[in-house]
Design a protein around this motif. Structure first.
Motif, PDB file in Angstrom:
ATOM      1  N   MET A  31       0.783  -1.271   0.037  1.00  0.00           N
ATOM      2  CA  MET A  31      -0.180  -0.035   0.023  1.00  0.00           C
ATOM      3  C   MET A  31       0.923   1.353   0.051  1.00  0.00           C
ATOM      4  O   MET A  31       0.686   2.025  -0.908  1.00  0.00           O
ATOM      5  CB  MET A  31      -1.039  -0.177   1.215  1.00  0.00           C
ATOM      6  N   THR A  32       1.765   1.264   1.017  1.00  0.00           N
ATOM      7  CA  THR A  32       2.835   2.474   1.112  1.00  0.00           C
ATOM      8  C   THR A  32       3.715   2.451  -0.169  1.00  0.00           C
ATOM      9  O   THR A  32       3.773   3.605  -0.784  1.00  0.00           O
ATOM     10  CB  THR A  32       3.666   2.452   2.261  1.00  0.00           C
ATOM     11  N   ALA A  33       4.008   1.560  -0.581  1.00  0.00           N
ATOM     12  CA  ALA A  33       4.616   1.463  -2.169  1.00  0.00           C
ATOM     13  C   ALA A  33       3.932   1.778  -3.054  1.00  0.00           C
ATOM     14  O   ALA A  33       4.630   2.566  -3.719  1.00  0.00           O
ATOM     15  CB  ALA A  33       5.261   0.018  -2.252  1.00  0.00           C
ATOM     16  N   LEU A  34       2.730   1.545  -3.160  1.00  0.00           N
ATOM     17  CA  LEU A  34       1.714   2.239  -4.148  1.00  0.00           C
ATOM     18  C   LEU A  34       1.699   3.679  -4.207  1.00  0.00           C
ATOM     19  O   LEU A  34       1.961   4.401  -5.041  1.00  0.00           O
ATOM     20  CB  LEU A  34       0.473   1.430  -4.175  1.00  0.00           C
ATOM     21  N   VAL A  35       1.451   4.057  -2.843  1.00  0.00           N
ATOM     22  CA  VAL A  35       1.277   5.388  -2.815  1.00  0.00           C
ATOM     23  C   VAL A  35       2.534   6.311  -3.217  1.00  0.00           C
ATOM     24  O   VAL A  35       2.630   7.334  -3.713  1.00  0.00           O
ATOM     25  CB  VAL A  35       0.962   5.829  -1.082  1.00  0.00           C
ATOM     26  N   GLU A  36       3.933   5.833  -2.507  1.00  0.00           N
ATOM     27  CA  GLU A  36       5.089   6.214  -3.189  1.00  0.00           C
ATOM     28  C   GLU A  36       5.350   6.461  -4.260  1.00  0.00           C
ATOM     29  O   GLU A  36       5.645   7.522  -4.946  1.00  0.00           O
ATOM     30  CB  GLU A  36       6.109   5.468  -2.336  1.00  0.00           C
ATOM     31  N   LYS A  37       4.812   5.196  -4.924  1.00  0.00           N
ATOM     32  CA  LYS A  37       5.016   5.099  -6.417  1.00  0.00           C
ATOM     33  C   LYS A  37       4.284   6.183  -7.276  1.00  0.00           C
ATOM     34  O   LYS A  37       4.910   6.880  -8.149  1.00  0.00           O
ATOM     35  CB  LYS A  37       4.542   3.804  -7.271  1.00  0.00           C
ATOM     36  N   LEU A  38       3.113   6.491  -6.866  1.00  0.00           N
ATOM     37  CA  LEU A  38       1.999   7.537  -7.422  1.00  0.00           C
ATOM     38  C   LEU A  38       2.607   8.756  -7.149  1.00  0.00           C
ATOM     39  O   LEU A  38       2.649   9.740  -8.099  1.00  0.00           O
ATOM     40  CB  LEU A  38       0.816   7.327  -6.702  1.00  0.00           C
ATOM     41  N   LEU A  39       3.304   9.015  -5.839  1.00  0.00           N
ATOM     42  CA  LEU A  39       3.860  10.317  -5.458  1.00  0.00           C
ATOM     43  C   LEU A  39       5.066  10.695  -6.148  1.00  0.00           C
ATOM     44  O   LEU A  39       5.380  11.847  -6.530  1.00  0.00           O
ATOM     45  CB  LEU A  39       4.121  10.444  -4.039  1.00  0.00           C
ATOM     46  N   ARG A  40       5.683   9.656  -6.594  1.00  0.00           N
ATOM     47  CA  ARG A  40       6.978   9.911  -7.568  1.00  0.00           C
ATOM     48  C   ARG A  40       6.646  10.347  -8.838  1.00  0.00           C
ATOM     49  O   ARG A  40       7.530  11.127  -9.645  1.00  0.00           O
ATOM     50  CB  ARG A  40       7.847   8.592  -7.308  1.00  0.00           C
ATOM     51  N   SER A  41       5.373  10.010  -9.440  1.00  0.00           N
ATOM     52  CA  SER A  41       5.236  10.033 -10.883  1.00  0.00           C
ATOM     53  C   SER A  41       5.031  11.676 -11.036  1.00  0.00           C
ATOM     54  O   SER A  41       4.175  12.153 -10.304  1.00  0.00           O
ATOM     55  CB  SER A  41       3.980   9.360 -11.037  1.00  0.00           C
ATOM     56  N   LYS A  42       5.611  11.923 -12.021  1.00  0.00           N
ATOM     57  CA  LYS A  42       5.362  13.897 -12.583  1.00  0.00           C
ATOM     58  C   LYS A  42       3.880  13.797 -12.879  1.00  0.00           C
ATOM     59  O   LYS A  42       3.372  14.735 -12.759  1.00  0.00           O
ATOM     60  CB  LYS A  42       6.363  13.854 -13.474  1.00  0.00           C
ATOM     61  N   PRO A  43       3.443  12.956 -14.077  1.00  0.00           N
ATOM     62  CA  PRO A  43       1.820  13.354 -14.377  1.00  0.00           C
ATOM     63  C   PRO A  43       1.097  13.377 -13.073  1.00  0.00           C
ATOM     64  O   PRO A  43       0.186  14.148 -13.038  1.00  0.00           O
ATOM     65  CB  PRO A  43       1.509  11.937 -15.221  1.00  0.00           C
ATOM     66  N   VAL A  44       1.082  12.418 -12.112  1.00  0.00           N
ATOM     67  CA  VAL A  44       0.428  12.671 -11.176  1.00  0.00           C
ATOM     68  C   VAL A  44       0.498  13.921 -10.417  1.00  0.00           C
ATOM     69  O   VAL A  44      -0.398  14.376  -9.795  1.00  0.00           O
ATOM     70  CB  VAL A  44       0.520  11.367 -10.010  1.00  0.00           C
ATOM     71  N   ALA A  45       1.827  14.254 -10.151  1.00  0.00           N
ATOM     72  CA  ALA A  45       2.239  15.469  -9.438  1.00  0.00           C
ATOM     73  C   ALA A  45       1.398  16.828 -10.257  1.00  0.00           C
ATOM     74  O   ALA A  45       0.610  17.486  -9.699  1.00  0.00           O
ATOM     75  CB  ALA A  45       3.633  15.901  -9.468  1.00  0.00           C
ATOM     76  N   TRP A  46       1.540  16.632 -11.555  1.00  0.00           N
ATOM     77  CA  TRP A  46       0.963  17.662 -12.469  1.00  0.00           C
ATOM     78  C   TRP A  46      -0.428  17.749 -12.171  1.00  0.00           C
ATOM     79  O   TRP A  46      -1.021  18.686 -12.112  1.00  0.00           O
ATOM     80  CB  TRP A  46       1.398  17.411 -14.021  1.00  0.00           C
ATOM     81  N   THR A  47      -1.123  16.749 -12.211  1.00  0.00           N
ATOM     82  CA  THR A  47      -2.694  16.663 -12.124  1.00  0.00           C
ATOM     83  C   THR A  47      -2.987  17.177 -10.917  1.00  0.00           C
ATOM     84  O   THR A  47      -4.043  17.844 -10.542  1.00  0.00           O
ATOM     85  CB  THR A  47      -3.152  15.074 -12.268  1.00  0.00           C
ATOM     86  N   LEU A  48      -2.244  16.800  -9.676  1.00  0.00           N
ATOM     87  CA  LEU A  48      -2.715  17.220  -8.401  1.00  0.00           C
ATOM     88  C   LEU A  48      -2.782  18.576  -8.287  1.00  0.00           C
ATOM     89  O   LEU A  48      -3.265  19.268  -7.484  1.00  0.00           O
ATOM     90  CB  LEU A  48      -1.800  16.486  -7.331  1.00  0.00           C
ATOM     91  N   LEU A  49      -1.503  19.372  -8.989  1.00  0.00           N
ATOM     92  CA  LEU A  49      -1.273  20.517  -8.905  1.00  0.00           C
ATOM     93  C   LEU A  49      -2.286  21.555  -9.932  1.00  0.00           C
ATOM     94  O   LEU A  49      -2.666  22.704  -9.315  1.00  0.00           O
ATOM     95  CB  LEU A  49      -0.107  21.027  -9.460  1.00  0.00           C
ATOM     96  N   ALA A  50      -2.882  20.665 -10.778  1.00  0.00           N
ATOM     97  CA  ALA A  50      -3.720  21.452 -11.751  1.00  0.00           C
ATOM     98  C   ALA A  50      -5.334  21.540 -11.205  1.00  0.00           C
ATOM     99  O   ALA A  50      -5.964  22.461 -11.509  1.00  0.00           O
ATOM    100  CB  ALA A  50      -3.985  21.070 -12.999  1.00  0.00           C
ATOM    101  N   LEU A  51      -5.331  20.484 -10.520  1.00  0.00           N
ATOM    102  CA  LEU A  51      -6.992  20.293  -9.913  1.00  0.00           C
ATOM    103  C   LEU A  51      -7.649  21.480  -8.957  1.00  0.00           C
ATOM    104  O   LEU A  51      -8.616  21.811  -9.266  1.00  0.00           O
ATOM    105  CB  LEU A  51      -7.037  18.890  -9.103  1.00  0.00           C
ATOM    106  N   PRO A  52      -6.714  21.949  -8.065  1.00  0.00           N
ATOM    107  CA  PRO A  52      -7.365  23.126  -7.385  1.00  0.00           C
ATOM    108  C   PRO A  52      -7.737  24.320  -8.282  1.00  0.00           C
ATOM    109  O   PRO A  52      -8.674  24.848  -7.980  1.00  0.00           O
ATOM    110  CB  PRO A  52      -6.199  23.528  -6.461  1.00  0.00           C
ATOM    111  N   GLY A  53      -7.132  24.431  -9.434  1.00  0.00           N
ATOM    112  CA  GLY A  53      -7.482  25.554 -10.411  1.00  0.00           C
ATOM    113  C   GLY A  53      -8.676  25.471 -11.031  1.00  0.00           C
ATOM    114  O   GLY A  53      -9.468  26.290 -11.433  1.00  0.00           O
TER     115      GLY A  53
END
Lengths: 320, 221
Positions: free
Chosen positions: B1-23
């Protein structure tokens, strides 16, 4: 034969509550006998609902376009029910009782009064509608069709003594029903004040309704002050007491931040708020698409002709 | 579970999406739920929302370093530290949009009024502080390009980018006095950052003291 075309704001005679139902409204509600009745009938049975309103053309500038009802009743500063503008519409309607309601006029008067708000409206001769500009100190504005009566009529009922120079207004205090009062986000109860000559001015008004309907809780049911040439925070809501006094009362916002909010709080585009300009204002519900709409703020909110004489010789920059 | 969260958090596309959503968030009350309080002046809502997001992201990106220093082996802290720059730049983008919205809000699209709005901004401490914070973020966003890191040299670059803490302090002040009474959200945005920084500085101070005393021991011994 005279054929009268009713104005769009006019309620038809048939929409008026018959006096007998009005007089027995609480018994009537009980006999309805289901839980939702009190809520469903709120508009019909709220305090001061039994008084038909009549337009007063002397206080209706045809150039003013009233703000939509939804905006007036959902964009509220009523810190007793939260500091967010969306909160009062929700939190002021969760069991806070504004009917029955007693108002007191006391202090330096010959005949102190303490009476039910409906009795009071009957005593001042019923209600009328006036359309006023409303300008908040936060640089936004509305145009509101208020129903109510001239404040001077209420003050005259109590016959002020010669040494009465100011009127001090006080809002209800009920920490159980008002979450903002429980939080203590301001010093409660909310206090406001006017000079007696300001209070006796024909523009100073007590509102008991909006758009011909009893005033909603979030707008200050069942009666609130309306002084259209002053910033919105002077217009104290849900009044329980008027006190005639000799010295200027310290109003709540002045107490909170004297450098930002004064006693007079007259709308003045030339005197800035320390944090923003007061030269112009956003027009709430004023269209304009994504940009919205903005207009220049008028001296005394457009009531300069009527009220400027009250402030002759007063330094408006110092007495903001 | 933590491994998956880590993997997702490392991903650039995930980061971009998370940063764009509040807008995109303001679309909800304006177009979907038709919140009457928001609709009374939708642009005001957008204005405050953008400033709020800028503050949250600035405080967030500054927590990444102390998290890594305090818990160096924690995978999530490592994953987050990959995005320090990206989150910082996103904070600048939201702050710039907030300022642009302020200009539109104050002028309602009338370009001739822009000069007056800017003059007012320089005269009001509340607005000026926000402008200075934005100027700092602008400099940091530009110099976050690789070429600038090389040009300035690691040490200079690091010192320059310590201005982010100044920007955070100014942003906290700007947000704290934006309302008529103190808005509590300022506390939960900036207090965790302050606590983490205190803990980090404490840990590093202890370590450096440890290093000095052990080197002292080595010398006498």
């Amino acid at each position: 034969m005279l054929i009268r075309t009713p104005k769009d704001w006019e309620l038809r005679e048939s929409a008026t509550t018959p006096e007998t139902i009005y007089q027995n409204r609480r018994t009537f509600l009980k006999t309805l006998g289901f839980a939702g009745a009190a809520f469903a009938a709120r508009d019909l049975f709220a305090a001061t609902a039994g008084f038909p309103t009549t337009n007063n053309p002397a206080f209706r500038d045809p150039a003013l376009k009233p703000t939509p009802y939804e905006a007036i009743t959902h964009y509220n500063n009523f810190y007793e029910f939260g500091t967010d503008k969306s909160e009062p519409a929700e939190l002021a309607n969760r069991g806070w009782k504004t009917d029955p309601w007693t108002v007191e006029v006391t202090g330096l008067v010959d005949t102190p009064l303490k009476l039910d708000v409906n009795e009071l409206v009957a005593k001042v001769g019923g209600i009328e509608q006036r359309v006023y500009r409303f300008r908040c100190v936060e640089a936004w504005s509305m145009v509101i069709p208020w129903d109510g009566f001239q404040l001077s009529k209420l003050i005259a009922l109590a016959s002020p003594k010669a040494d009465a120079k100011f009127v001090k207004f006080t809002t209800f205090l009920d920490r159980k029903s008002a979450p903002g009062q429980a939080d203590g986000n301001l010093d409660y109860p909310y206090i406001e004040g006017l000079r007696l000559d300001e209070a006796m001015h024909e523009l100073a008004f007590i509102a008991t309704g909006i758009y011909g309907k009893p005033i909603p809780n979030q707008n200050g049911a069942p009666l609130r002050l309306v002084v259209p040439w002053k910033y919105g925070f002077k217009n104290i809501k849900s009044i329980v007491k008027l006190e005639l006094v000799a010295k200027a009362p310290r109003n709540t916002w002045q107490q909170m931040a004297a450098s930002e909010y004064g006693f007079y709080a007259n709308v003045n585009p030339l005197v800035d708020h320390p944090r923003w300009s007061q030269a112009s204002e956003r027009v709430i519900g004023g269209g304009g698409g994504v940009f919205g709409s903005r207009q220049r703020t008028l001296m005394f909110n457009g009531y300069e002709k009527q009220v400027a004489a009250l402030y002759k010789g007063l330094d408006l920059e110092k007495n903001y | 579970m933590t491994a998956l969260v880590e993997k997702l958090l490392r991903s650039k596309p995930v980061a971009w999406t998370l940063l764009a959503l509040p807008g995109l968030w303001p679309l909800w009350p304006i177009y979907v739920s038709h919140n009457q309080s928001v609709l009374a002046d939708p642009l005001k809502y957008v204005l405050h929302h953008l400033g709020f997001v800028a503050c949250v992201l600035l405080a967030t990106t500054l927590t990444f370093t102390p998290l890594r220093v305090l818990w160096p082996k924690w995978g999530i802290a490592q994953a987050l530290n990959r995005h320090r720059r990206l989150v910082g730049v996103a904070s600048f983008v939201y702050a710039a949009l907030h300022f642009t919205t302020h200009l539109v809000y104050e002028t309602a699209g009338d370009l001739s009024a822009v000069g007056g709005v800017l003059r007012t901004a320089t005269k009001k401490p509340f607005q000026l502080v926000g402008l200075i914070a934005l100027a700092i973020l602008l400099v940091l966003a530009i110099t976050s390009l690789h070429a600038f890191v090389r040009w300035l040299g690691g040490k200079n670059w690091k010192n320059l980018h310590r201005l982010a803490y100044v920007a955070a302090g100014l942003a906290a002040y700007h947000q704290a006095i934006a309302r008529k009474i103190f808005p509590v959200q300022v506390l939960w945005i900036f207090v965790p950052l302050a606590l983490l920084e205190i803990a980090r500085v404490g840990k590093q101070w202890k370590q450096s003291r440890g290093a000095i005393s052990s080197s002292g021991v080595a010398r006498t011994g």
